[in-house]
Design an enzyme around this catalytic site. Structure first.
Site, PDB file in Angstrom:
ATOM      1  N   ARG A 121      23.080  35.449  68.825  1.00  0.00           N
ATOM      2  CA  ARG A 121      21.331  35.238  69.438  1.00  0.00           C
ATOM      3  C   ARG A 121      20.747  35.513  68.173  1.00  0.00           C
ATOM      4  O   ARG A 121      21.929  36.268  66.912  1.00  0.00           O
ATOM      5  CB  ARG A 121      20.623  36.858  70.371  1.00  0.00           C
ATOM      6  CG  ARG A 121      21.804  35.701  72.152  1.00  0.00           C
ATOM      7  CD  ARG A 121      21.472  36.958  72.966  1.00  0.00           C
ATOM      8  NE  ARG A 121      20.077  37.327  72.530  1.00  0.00           N
ATOM      9  CZ  ARG A 121      19.243  38.386  72.380  1.00  0.00           C
ATOM     10  NH1 ARG A 121      19.473  40.031  72.424  1.00  0.00           N
ATOM     11  NH2 ARG A 121      18.036  38.336  73.292  1.00  0.00           N
ATOM     12  N   LYS A 186      31.338  45.865  72.152  1.00  0.00           N
ATOM     13  CA  LYS A 186      31.245  44.674  71.606  1.00  0.00           C
ATOM     14  C   LYS A 186      32.726  44.036  71.940  1.00  0.00           C
ATOM     15  O   LYS A 186      33.581  43.883  70.942  1.00  0.00           O
ATOM     16  CB  LYS A 186      30.457  43.795  70.674  1.00  0.00           C
ATOM     17  CG  LYS A 186      30.091  42.239  71.325  1.00  0.00           C
ATOM     18  CD  LYS A 186      28.676  42.283  70.385  1.00  0.00           C
ATOM     19  CE  LYS A 186      28.815  40.937  71.083  1.00  0.00           C
ATOM     20  NZ  LYS A 186      27.051  40.238  70.369  1.00  0.00           N
ATOM     21  N   ARG A 321      18.929  49.114  73.036  1.00  0.00           N
ATOM     22  CA  ARG A 321      20.370  49.723  72.889  1.00  0.00           C
ATOM     23  C   ARG A 321      19.750  51.466  74.296  1.00  0.00           C
ATOM     24  O   ARG A 321      19.740  51.792  74.749  1.00  0.00           O
ATOM     25  CB  ARG A 321      19.460  50.480  71.361  1.00  0.00           C
ATOM     26  CG  ARG A 321      19.504  49.114  70.886  1.00  0.00           C
ATOM     27  CD  ARG A 321      20.980  49.196  69.948  1.00  0.00           C
ATOM     28  NE  ARG A 321      21.470  48.030  69.354  1.00  0.00           N
ATOM     29  CZ  ARG A 321      21.234  46.794  69.546  1.00  0.00           C
ATOM     30  NH1 ARG A 321      21.325  45.855  70.591  1.00  0.00           N
ATOM     31  NH2 ARG A 321      21.216  45.678  68.399  1.00  0.00           N
TER      32      ARG A 321
END
Length: 324
Positions: A121, A186, A321
């Site tokens: 992204r 992640k 976040r």
């Protein structure tokens, strides 16, 4: 150039020593040219060493993705799909997008061993070392139009979760709008590309990048915390079986999405939402909005509580976040 590298890959994965002189003569190029191609493959993530008098060899064997094995595994699940496996490609998403509007079939999947221009992204480069991870894209036709596209990231994330849960009995975490975490780090990312008019049926390509076994040379290039599945769960991953399970799970989820949207998926998302009911910071360009994550709604929008008021936040160039 690509053809020569494809030939080198086929020979290297056999696990035998490869003479630069012999292979150069076979392919009609110089020994020096072969050396340059070997260096290029090393940059792609190949761990190749050389021995004087013997030639080049892989430090460890690589189990390549196999189209036939993936299709056979899909058949075991009573699922069929057109599957293409590429050794070298710019981007699996870009490849399927270039084939629009009529060269793809609905549900067609493209998987690659290496992407020279893998995308994340907001224009980020997706580090794509050869033979290490899963880079998978699927073409889908959205009858509902672009208004339904926001839910596709939810569909894709849950499909990856389904496959990992079914094969390894572990749960992943989901982070709006398009990340998959394991133990708060992640593990995978999702990229949706669209083509069409806002109020009409449109074409879409769903891209999934899933870390399986990160080479040390590639790890230093990643600019954010990451984890790979093999290290996370402590087992060797059969990428063919996992890729087939992701494709099957994605097709199942997409069928539900086409019939009912993501209404039946919202509750499951909330059970795996990494930030659910936690304080967060929503970053849009230079603007930072602080609030509490209240999950997603039936369109796949983030529900953000700010000063006691809960409002939907739709996609775009935003980041979520933890609030410090």
């Amino acid at each position: 150039m690509k053809a020569i590298r494809e030939q080198l890959i086929k020979k290297l994965v056999k696990g035998e020593f490869l003479s630069g002189q012999v292979i150069g003569e076979e392919l009609g190029v110089s020994r020096a040219a072969i050396s340059k191609h070997i260096s290029a493959l090393q940059e792609m993530g190949f761990d190749i060493f050389s021995v004087t008098g013997k030639g080049y060899r892989l430090a460890e064997p690589i189990e390549l993705l196999n189209e036939s094995l993936i299709v056979a595994e899909l058949a075991e699940q009573n699922t069929s799909a057109k599957v293409e496996v590429h050794n070298l490609i710019d981007s699996t998403n870009s490849y399927l997008m270039r084939r629009l509007p009529n060269q793809n079939v609905v549900g067609q999947a493209c998987i690659a061993e290496y992407q020279s221009a893998g995308r994340g992204r907001r224009g980020r480069k997706w580090i794509s070392p050869f033979g290490s991870h899963i880079y998978l894209s699927m073409y889908w036709y959205l009858e509902q139009g672009m208004s339904a596209a926001m839910g596709l990231s939810v569909v894709a994330a849950l499909a990856v979760s389904d496959a990992i849960k079914a094969l390894y009995q572990v749960d992943v975490e989901l982070k709006w709008p398009n990340d998959i975490y394991f133990n708060g780090v992640k593990l995978a990312g999702i990229l949706i590309d669209l083509e069409g008019q806002a109020m009409e049926p449109c074409h879409c390509v769903i891209g999934i990048g899933l870390n399986i076994k990160m080479p040390a040379k590639s790890a230093v290039l990643v600019d954010q915390p990451w984890i790979d599945l093999s290290s996370a769960i402590g087992v060797d991953i059969d990428r063919n079986i996992l890729a087939a399970n992701i494709i099957a799970a994605l097709l199942r989820r997409l069928k539900v999405h086409s019939e009912t949207g993501i209404n039946t998926m919202v509750a499951q998302w909330h059970t795996q939402d990494f930030y659910f009911n936690k304080p967060v910071a929503l970053i849009t360009g230079e603007k930072v909005t602080r609030g509490i994550c209240r999950g997603i709604n039936g369109q796949g929008a983030l529900m953000l509580e700010v000063n006691g008021q809960v409002s939907p936040v739709y996609g775009g160039e935003v980041s979520l976040r933890a609030r410090l």
